[in-house]
Design a protein around this motif. Sequence first.
Motif, PDB file in Angstrom:
ATOM      1  N   GLU A 209       0.958  -1.112   0.037  1.00 60.02           N
ATOM      2  CA  GLU A 209       0.116   0.019  -0.090  1.00 60.02           C
ATOM      3  C   GLU A 209       0.756   1.299  -0.159  1.00 60.02           C
ATOM      4  OE1 GLU A 209      -3.655   1.808  -0.184  1.00 60.02           O
ATOM      5  OE2 GLU A 209      -3.155  -0.093  -0.111  1.00 60.02           O
ATOM      6  N   ARG A 210       2.010   1.182   0.837  1.00 64.59           N
ATOM      7  CA  ARG A 210       2.835   2.496   0.723  1.00 64.59           C
ATOM      8  C   ARG A 210       3.477   2.552  -0.397  1.00 64.59           C
ATOM      9  NH1 ARG A 210       6.433   2.669   6.347  1.00 64.59           N
ATOM     10  NH2 ARG A 210       4.902   3.576   7.664  1.00 64.59           N
TER      11      ARG A 210
ATOM     12  N   ARG B  79       2.558   1.535  -3.439  1.00 66.53           N
ATOM     13  CA  ARG B  79       1.533   2.059  -4.233  1.00 66.53           C
ATOM     14  C   ARG B  79       1.328   3.660  -4.230  1.00 66.53           C
ATOM     15  NH1 ARG B  79      -2.040  -2.169  -2.742  1.00 66.53           N
ATOM     16  NH2 ARG B  79      -1.142  -3.940  -3.681  1.00 66.53           N
ATOM     17  N   HIS B  80       1.230   4.207  -2.954  1.00 67.47           N
ATOM     18  CA  HIS B  80       0.892   5.588  -2.872  1.00 67.47           C
ATOM     19  C   HIS B  80       2.190   6.294  -2.860  1.00 67.47           C
ATOM     20  CE1 HIS B  80      -3.348   4.761  -2.546  1.00 67.47           C
ATOM     21  NE2 HIS B  80      -3.042   3.934  -1.530  1.00 67.47           N
ATOM     22  N   GLY B  81       3.219   5.935  -2.924  1.00 68.60           N
ATOM     23  CA  GLY B  81       4.648   6.633  -2.918  1.00 68.60           C
ATOM     24  C   GLY B  81       5.117   7.163  -1.411  1.00 68.60           C
ATOM     25  N   ARG B  82       4.385   6.627  -0.646  1.00 63.01           N
ATOM     26  CA  ARG B  82       4.950   7.002   0.934  1.00 63.01           C
ATOM     27  C   ARG B  82       5.843   6.526   1.502  1.00 63.01           C
ATOM     28  NH1 ARG B  82      -0.874   6.358   3.541  1.00 63.01           N
ATOM     29  NH2 ARG B  82      -0.100   4.214   2.915  1.00 63.01           N
TER      30      ARG B  82
END
Length: 69
Positions: free
Chosen positions: A62-63, A65-68
């Motif tokens: 998830e991280r 995918r969202h670039g975090r």
Amino acid sequence: MTSAVSRCALGLLLFLLALCRSGERAGRLTEQLETMEKTYDAQKRMLEAAARRPRSRDDLAERLRHGRF
């Protein structure tokens, strides 16, 4: 008279040697304190990084995918 002067000179020499040794010891203690502070700081940063890590593979994905990450 000469005996008193030599005693004073010896006393002064011993005092100066003791002063020098205490200065060396203070320097070593200061260096040890600086090392402990650096170690503490590194451990603190590692704990903070561990607290922010993803808990599972799904969290990691998830991280990413969202670039975090």
